[in-house]
Write an enzyme that holds these catalytic residues in place. Structure first.
Site, mmCIF file in Angstrom:
data_model
loop_
_atom_site.group_PDB
_atom_site.id
_atom_site.type_symbol
_atom_site.label_atom_id
_atom_site.label_comp_id
_atom_site.label_asym_id
_atom_site.label_seq_id
_atom_site.Cartn_x
_atom_site.Cartn_y
_atom_site.Cartn_z
ATOM 1 N N HIS A 87 39.843 54.814 41.177
ATOM 2 C CA HIS A 87 38.858 53.776 40.889
ATOM 3 C C HIS A 87 37.475 54.402 40.771
ATOM 4 O O HIS A 87 37.104 55.298 41.538
ATOM 5 C CB HIS A 87 38.847 52.691 41.961
ATOM 6 C CG HIS A 87 38.059 51.486 41.535
ATOM 7 N ND1 HIS A 87 36.681 51.436 41.596
ATOM 8 C CD2 HIS A 87 38.454 50.314 40.981
ATOM 9 C CE1 HIS A 87 36.260 50.269 41.120
ATOM 10 N NE2 HIS A 87 37.315 49.577 40.745
ATOM 11 N N PHE A 120 47.335 43.352 55.621
ATOM 12 C CA PHE A 120 45.981 43.099 56.117
ATOM 13 C C PHE A 120 45.646 41.624 55.884
ATOM 14 O O PHE A 120 45.363 41.212 54.758
ATOM 15 C CB PHE A 120 44.984 44.020 55.421
ATOM 16 C CG PHE A 120 45.528 45.416 55.256
ATOM 17 C CD1 PHE A 120 45.846 46.171 56.369
ATOM 18 C CD2 PHE A 120 45.768 45.936 54.003
ATOM 19 C CE1 PHE A 120 46.384 47.435 56.237
ATOM 20 C CE2 PHE A 120 46.296 47.204 53.855
ATOM 21 C CZ PHE A 120 46.612 47.955 54.969
ATOM 22 N N ASP A 138 43.866 38.727 55.285
ATOM 23 C CA ASP A 138 42.538 38.272 54.895
ATOM 24 C C ASP A 138 42.648 36.864 54.332
ATOM 25 O O ASP A 138 43.313 36.006 54.903
ATOM 26 C CB ASP A 138 41.916 39.249 53.903
ATOM 27 C CG ASP A 138 42.758 39.436 52.638
ATOM 28 O OD1 ASP A 138 43.815 38.784 52.502
ATOM 29 O OD2 ASP A 138 42.350 40.231 51.774
ATOM 30 N N ASP A 142 50.906 45.185 50.303
ATOM 31 C CA ASP A 142 49.604 44.519 50.376
ATOM 32 C C ASP A 142 48.711 44.929 49.211
ATOM 33 O O ASP A 142 48.111 44.072 48.543
ATOM 34 C CB ASP A 142 48.922 44.861 51.702
ATOM 35 C CG ASP A 142 47.582 44.172 51.864
ATOM 36 O OD1 ASP A 142 46.599 44.627 51.234
ATOM 37 O OD2 ASP A 142 47.503 43.173 52.604
ATOM 38 N N ASP A 196 45.855 43.381 44.338
ATOM 39 C CA ASP A 196 45.507 43.650 42.943
ATOM 40 C C ASP A 196 46.048 42.557 42.025
ATOM 41 O O ASP A 196 45.373 42.134 41.080
ATOM 42 C CB ASP A 196 46.060 45.007 42.505
ATOM 43 C CG ASP A 196 45.297 46.180 43.097
ATOM 44 O OD1 ASP A 196 44.186 45.959 43.624
ATOM 45 O OD2 ASP A 196 45.813 47.309 43.042
#
Length: 346
Positions: free
Chosen positions: A49, A243, A245, A310, A315
């Site tokens: 990235h 994770f 979120d 994840d 993505d």
């Protein structure tokens, strides 16, 4: 089984307003089996990235540490356009491009480094004289109408975390890593002991439940950046969960892995701001972790862990949001928005 996974199973078994749909998890697992080649690149291409560091050295470790102590609460109250036809939500313009969400954080830090501000050096951001509050505020000053959420909390966390690194680890994240002996679980123990702002622990039905989103993603991104070797070697990396979120739980619901009660669904559709540690929030996060574990078990491939699942789902959620796609019209992302919780934990 890790403490996070044990606690998430407890939440899933006792949850009222969020349910893990095992049939949905099995269907997603079958689909993911067809995507394993793509999944494998999600972590191996972390450095590809444009905003992620390219060097594999201790300075990159300090970059990752700063990013992950600040990687929380980027959802926006703004849903309009500003006069310049740019999204009104918080954003950072860097090298001619406007970045938002997590990427705005990366862009702000990289811009500061380009301007010779050593913002990733723990001894610098721990020092209120060398790095005053107004300098930090200027680094994260928005290029849109909306300012960065929870700025005072971010500054406080930078100070506390920087001081802890200076006090216990010679001012470098690399020295903390050296204490872990390539163990992700030992790493978590150290973080929870010496860095209180990583203590993402909720109290649910008489039990302390560890969620540990930011602590675990710090391990995952270190592992991904260094391709699981050197600084990124964790012999128990598969003990790390997804994770929890707001974005990945949303796509888990969209894919049919989670079911919401009418009451919880109504609160989300009304875009209600929900308090951190609300039982529904705890259930959503815990059930998300357990759903990804069921997906991982159903795929049953030794080269696939929860981190990779994840990364893939996160993505995918961003991609589908951008193009307005949904595989199930009854579960479109727009029909039940992601949860709105202002929290330093995610």
């Amino acid at each position: 089984m890790s403490r996070v996974l044990e606690d998430s199973q407890f939440i899933a078994l006792n949850s009222r307003d969020v349910q893990v749909n095992e049939e949905g998890c099995n269907q997603v697992a079958a689909w993911i089996e067809q995507q394993l080649d793509t999944l494998g690149t999600k972590f191996s291409n972390w450095q590809d990235h444009e905003l992620h560091p390219k060097l594999q050295d201790s300075s990159t470790l300090d970059w990752i540490f700063l990013i992950d102590i600040l990687n929380f609460s980027f959802w926006s109250d703004a849903d309009t356009k500003d006069s310049g036809n740019h999204p009104a939500r918080f954003g950072i313009r860097y090298k001619g491009k406007l970045y938002m969400g997590y990427w705005s954080l990366c862009a702000a830090v990289n811009k500061a480094l380009d301007n010779s501000i050593p913002i990733t050096t723990p001894s610098f951001y721990a020092d209120e004289v060398c790095c005053p509050d107004d300098l930090i505020a200027s680094i994260f000053a928005s290029d849109t109408e909306e300012q960065i959420p929870l700025l005072s909390e971010r500054i406080r966390i930078m100070r506390a975390s920087g001081k802890a690194l200076v006090k216990y680890y010679g001012g470098r994240f690399v020295h903390l890593l050296e204490k872990c002996n390539h163990s992700a679980q030992k790493f978590l123990e150290i973080l929870l002991r010496d860095f209180p702002d990583f203590r993402d622990i909720s109290f649910y039905k008489g039990r302390e439940c560890h969620i540990l989103k930011r602590a675990q993603i710090l391990i995952a991104e270190t592992w991904a950046c260094f391709h699981g070797q050197g600084y990124g070697q964790f012999d128990d990396i598969d003990s790390i969960t997804m994770f929890a979120d707001y974005r990945v739980p949303q796509i888990l619901w969209q894919l049919g892995c989670l079911d919401y009660s009418p009451e919880f669904g109504s609160r989300l559709r009304k875009s209600e701001t929900i308090a951190h540690n609300d039982p529904m929030e705890i259930e959503m996060r815990g059930c998300s972790i357990w759903a990804v574990e069921l997906i991982r078990l159903a795929v049953n491939r030794p080269n696939l862990n929860a981190i990779m699942i994840d990364f893939f789902l996160w993505d995918l959620a961003k991609e589908w949001q951008t193009i307005g796609y949904s595989p199930n019209k009854e579960r479109a992302l727009s029909s039940v928005p992601s949860i709105r919780v202002r929290s330093i934990y995610y």
